[in-house]
Design a protein around this motif. Sequence first.
Motif, short mmCIF file in Angstrom:
data_model
loop_
_atom_site.label_atom_id
_atom_site.label_comp_id
_atom_site.label_asym_id
_atom_site.label_seq_id
_atom_site.Cartn_x
_atom_site.Cartn_y
_atom_site.Cartn_z
N PRO A 74 -2.96 -11.04 -5.31
CA PRO A 74 -3.22 -12.19 -4.20
C PRO A 74 -3.49 -12.23 -3.05
CG PRO A 74 -1.22 -13.33 -5.31
CD PRO A 74 -1.67 -11.73 -5.48
N TRP A 75 -3.11 -11.23 -2.72
CA TRP A 75 -3.13 -11.08 -0.97
C TRP A 75 -3.70 -10.10 -0.81
CZ3 TRP A 75 1.35 -10.98 -3.87
CH2 TRP A 75 2.13 -9.80 -4.04
N ARG A 76 -4.90 -9.38 -1.43
CA ARG A 76 -5.38 -8.08 -1.00
C ARG A 76 -5.84 -8.66 0.62
NH1 ARG A 76 -5.09 -3.62 -4.06
NH2 ARG A 76 -4.89 -4.22 -6.35
N THR A 77 -6.13 -9.57 0.90
CA THR A 77 -7.62 -9.05 2.30
C THR A 77 -6.42 -9.51 3.10
OG1 THR A 77 -6.80 -11.78 2.13
CG2 THR A 77 -8.97 -10.81 0.89
N ARG A 78 -5.42 -8.96 3.46
CA ARG A 78 -4.33 -9.15 4.19
C ARG A 78 -4.28 -7.28 4.65
NH1 ARG A 78 0.84 -12.19 3.17
NH2 ARG A 78 0.41 -13.96 4.13
N ARG A 79 -4.11 -7.33 5.83
CA ARG A 79 -4.10 -5.74 6.05
C ARG A 79 -2.71 -5.26 5.83
NH1 ARG A 79 -6.84 -1.76 8.56
NH2 ARG A 79 -8.44 -3.02 8.75
N SER A 80 -2.20 -4.22 4.87
CA SER A 80 -0.22 -3.80 4.91
C SER A 80 -0.84 -2.47 4.94
CB SER A 80 -0.34 -4.05 3.57
OG SER A 80 -1.22 -4.93 3.03
N MET A 81 0.32 -2.08 5.81
CA MET A 81 0.99 -0.40 6.33
C MET A 81 1.31 0.53 4.31
SD MET A 81 2.70 1.16 9.57
CE MET A 81 2.08 0.27 10.76
N CYS A 82 1.18 1.52 4.34
CA CYS A 82 1.66 2.34 4.07
C CYS A 82 2.78 2.88 3.97
CB CYS A 82 1.02 3.56 3.50
SG CYS A 82 1.66 5.06 2.16
N SER A 83 4.00 2.70 3.79
CA SER A 83 5.30 2.80 4.31
C SER A 83 5.32 4.97 4.26
CB SER A 83 6.60 2.76 3.49
OG SER A 83 6.16 3.11 2.37
N MET A 84 4.93 5.65 3.96
CA MET A 84 4.76 6.67 3.58
C MET A 84 3.96 7.77 4.81
SD MET A 84 6.85 7.14 0.64
CE MET A 84 7.23 6.25 0.19
N CYS A 85 2.57 7.13 4.69
CA CYS A 85 1.91 7.74 5.85
C CYS A 85 1.34 6.98 7.09
CB CYS A 85 0.77 8.02 4.91
SG CYS A 85 -1.07 6.88 4.73
N VAL A 86 2.09 5.64 7.31
CA VAL A 86 1.96 4.32 8.35
C VAL A 86 0.28 4.51 8.43
CG1 VAL A 86 2.63 4.38 10.35
CG2 VAL A 86 3.85 5.55 9.27
N THR A 87 -0.44 4.31 7.39
CA THR A 87 -1.79 4.06 7.47
C THR A 87 -2.26 2.90 7.24
OG1 THR A 87 -2.78 6.41 6.66
CG2 THR A 87 -4.34 4.28 6.69
N THR A 88 -2.90 2.21 7.36
CA THR A 88 -3.25 0.17 6.93
C THR A 88 -4.18 -0.09 6.01
OG1 THR A 88 -3.96 -0.52 9.27
CG2 THR A 88 -1.86 -0.50 9.11
N HIS A 89 -4.36 -0.80 5.40
CA HIS A 89 -6.06 -0.55 4.74
C HIS A 89 -5.14 -2.41 4.55
CE1 HIS A 89 -6.00 3.16 3.04
NE2 HIS A 89 -4.26 3.07 3.14
N THR A 90 -6.74 -2.96 4.50
CA THR A 90 -7.20 -3.93 3.89
C THR A 90 -7.14 -4.21 2.30
OG1 THR A 90 -8.33 -5.22 5.74
CG2 THR A 90 -9.01 -6.34 4.56
N GLY A 91 -5.94 -4.27 1.42
CA GLY A 91 -6.45 -4.38 0.62
C GLY A 91 -5.58 -3.10 -0.47
N GLY A 92 -5.67 -2.04 0.36
CA GLY A 92 -5.52 -0.62 -0.09
C GLY A 92 -4.04 -0.11 -0.14
#
Length: 163
Positions: A74-92
């Motif tokens: 449900p929170w796919r609109t939030r920007r999150s950070m990958c703990s492996m590559c430190v890339t931030t995505h909105t819903g990714g």
Amino acid sequence: MKPMTEREIRTAFVNCTKGEAKRLFIPHDLAERPWDDLDFLGWRDPQAPDRAYLAIELDGRATALALRCPTHVPWRTRRSMCSMCVTTHTGGVSLMVAAKAGRAGQQGNSVGAYICSDLACPLYVRGRKNAGVGARLHESLTLEEKIQRTVTNLSAFVAKVIA
């Protein structure tokens, strides 16, 4: 990363049975994958969206993991950070959960990490794939240091699964 065959990948799974490894989906386009740009191979199962897999070469040996991930978040609109590559995505970014190897996994123990939903971390780090505006934070690290950080983070995750 050196190219891997379907057989190598199937025999490298550490957190599922041989029968499960034999039945799981392996991409048919392994020959076309950009192996020179990959530190690990990650893919999703098109028939089962809650399943993902990754294969990495650690200490000269192939290791593969079966992962579970949510299909509806449900929170796919939030920007999150990958703990492996430190890339931030909105819903990714998704919480990927791996059953632990051996007896611990049979008892239901698992390990999780927030990872790029498409498992394309090596391509994001190298700039071969774009996650959008603001996806890669400005860092003073060199490309080789960023690659090494991604490999170190993934190796730590794999070590927790195997432990």
